[in-house]
Design an enzyme around this catalytic site. Structure first.
Site, PDB file in Angstrom:
ATOM      1  N   ARG A 147      32.097  11.344  17.490  1.00 33.65           N
ATOM      2  CA  ARG A 147      33.285  11.107  16.647  1.00 33.65           C
ATOM      3  C   ARG A 147      33.595  12.313  15.769  1.00 33.65           C
ATOM      4  NH1 ARG A 147      33.029   4.619  15.001  1.00 33.65           N
ATOM      5  NH2 ARG A 147      34.045   3.946  16.922  1.00 33.65           N
ATOM      6  N   LYS A 174      27.086  -6.902  18.887  1.00 39.92           N
ATOM      7  CA  LYS A 174      28.133  -7.565  18.099  1.00 39.92           C
ATOM      8  C   LYS A 174      28.603  -8.803  18.849  1.00 39.92           C
ATOM      9  CE  LYS A 174      29.937  -3.408  15.793  1.00 39.92           C
ATOM     10  NZ  LYS A 174      31.078  -2.486  15.710  1.00 39.92           N
ATOM     11  N   GLY A 194      31.256   3.152  19.917  1.00 43.27           N
ATOM     12  CA  GLY A 194      30.327   4.125  19.326  1.00 43.27           C
ATOM     13  C   GLY A 194      28.976   4.088  20.007  1.00 43.27           C
TER      14      GLY A 194
END
Ligand code: 3PG
Ligand code: MG
Length: 397
Positions: free
Chosen positions: A37, A198, A355
């Site tokens: 990133r 998640k 990510g």
């Protein structure tokens, strides 16, 4: 191509540019473990600086929910940012108020400054008008280079875009162009691999994906929820037992949509969540009461690979296992390397995002070979579902 202004359309010399970036990078023991990133935003920062802008970086980091949490201070990311930029970056202890003003007032044209985590203020996620005003006071222009945060309607993604002249940064521009050409009408069959920890946030996305893809491969912690929903014992594995009904609904919906859901057949289990913990491979029907599922097993890998060989498009979000703890990276590495090979051979268009996904693919030495690797997680999946992303829409307003 949708219309938004780019850096070609504005004169930034002498302007205070509020540049929204995504510095929400993975960290371990105070070190950035994957700098993708950071690397992606360098072109925009360098272009703005070389054109004489005062470049003021805004970003969230983690989910501190309006509190100051030292662990989620962007101060920890500053050394990596300076290293990759190869220059000094001023740091302000707050993204608004006197601390921000003092740093910004001291900037000269071409300087770069980083402001503290925007999510230390509740107004960020609430898209609160008075917080937006406080942030906007420090800028003449707003440039958004954070596609990966564009699914959030927050003060520094949509709020500022309505307040100041709003422009897409180079990475935002590249990301939108790549995803548009890669995903608008994919060649079929399409496989989606969705994994990672998640769980609850992704279960709902899965419901939408089953209508779009031919094969939905579920890995990571989320797979355990599905296995448990099918009545299998998952021992001490990460699992949201209360979502069993949701998981069953998704399986029903998949059946109706002719989407084949692929769940692990076997798993690598251990009793400790640590690198090189003693582990063994079991069928998912024989997970022990003390076991934690930390990766998929070799039979699952072989099955996924055989299906992948039939597919023309792969969309990947989230690792199969605890890839940061070897040997629980083996499943992810094997499938990633196969996808990379099929891509190089011209048989597969492979798009990956997230990510953790980026970190996992880089660790597998496969990221370079993929057709496109997005650094976005949730934004990537919402884009795939065809949802309008507020941060992108705000640039088009
Ligand atoms: C991400 O890591 O997906 C983005 O930085 C957005 O973070 P969020 O999911 O906490 O909004
Ligand atoms: Mg996210």
């Amino acid at each position: 191509m949708t219309s938004f202004r780019t850096l070609d359309d504005v004169d930034v010399k002498g302007k205070r540019v509020l540049l929204r970036v995504d510095l929400n990078v993975p960290m371990e023991e105070g070190r950035v473990t994957d700098a993708t990133r950071i690397e992606r935003i360098l072109p925009t920062i360098n272009e703005l600086a070389s054109k004489g802008a005062k470049v003021i970086l805004l970003s969230h980091f983690g989910r501190p929910k309006g509190q100051r949490v030292d662990e989620e201070s962007l101060r920890h990311v500053l050394p990596a940012l300076e290293h990759h930029l190869k220059r000094k970056v001023a740091f302000a202890d707050d993204c608004v108020g006197d601390a921000a003003a003092a740093v910004i007032d001291a900037m000269r044209d071409g300087d770069v400054a980083l402001l503290e985590n925007t999510r230390f203020h509740k107004g960020e996620e609430k898209n609160d008008p008075s917080f937006i005003d406080e942030v906007a006071r420090n800028g003449d222009l707003f440039v958004n280079d954070a596609f990966s945060a564009a699914h959030r309607a927050h003060a520094t993604t949509t709020g500022l875009a309505a307040k100041l002249p709003a422009i897409a940064g180079r990475t935002m521009q590249a990301e939108l162009e790549a995803l548009e050409s890669g995903l608008t009408s994919p060649a079929r069959p399409v496989m989606a691999i969705v994994g990672g920890a998640k769980v609850s946030t992704k279960l709902e996305l899965l419901g939408n994906l089953v209508a779009k893809v031919d094969y939905l491969v579920i890995g990571g912690g989320m797979a355990n929820t599905f296995l448990a929903a099918q009545g299998k014992a998952v021992g001490k594995s990460l699992c949201e037992h209360d979502l069993a009904g949701t998981a069953r609904d998704i399986l029903e919906k998949a059946k109706a949509a002719n989407c084949t859901v692929v769940l692990p057949i076997d798993a690598t289990v251990a009793q400790k969540f640590e690198a090189h913990a003693p582990s063994h491979i079991v069928s998912v029907d024989h997970v022990g009461a003390e076991d934690m599922i930390l990766d998929v097993g070799p039979k699952t890998v072989a099955h996924v690979e055989s299906l992948l060989a039939k597919c023309k498009t792969l969309v990947w979000n989230g690792p199969f296992g605890a890839f940061e703890l070897p040997p629980f990276d083996e499943g992810t590495n094997a499938v990633a390397q196969t996808a990379a090979r099929l891509t190089v051979e011209g048989k597969l268009l492979s798009v990956a995002g997230g990510g953790d996904t980026v970190a996992a693919l880089n660790q597998a030495h496969a990221g370079q070979e993929f057709s496109y690797v997005s650094t976005a997680g949730g934004a990537f999946l919402e884009w795939l579902e065809g949802k309008a992303l507020p941060g992108v829409a705000a640039l088009q307003g």
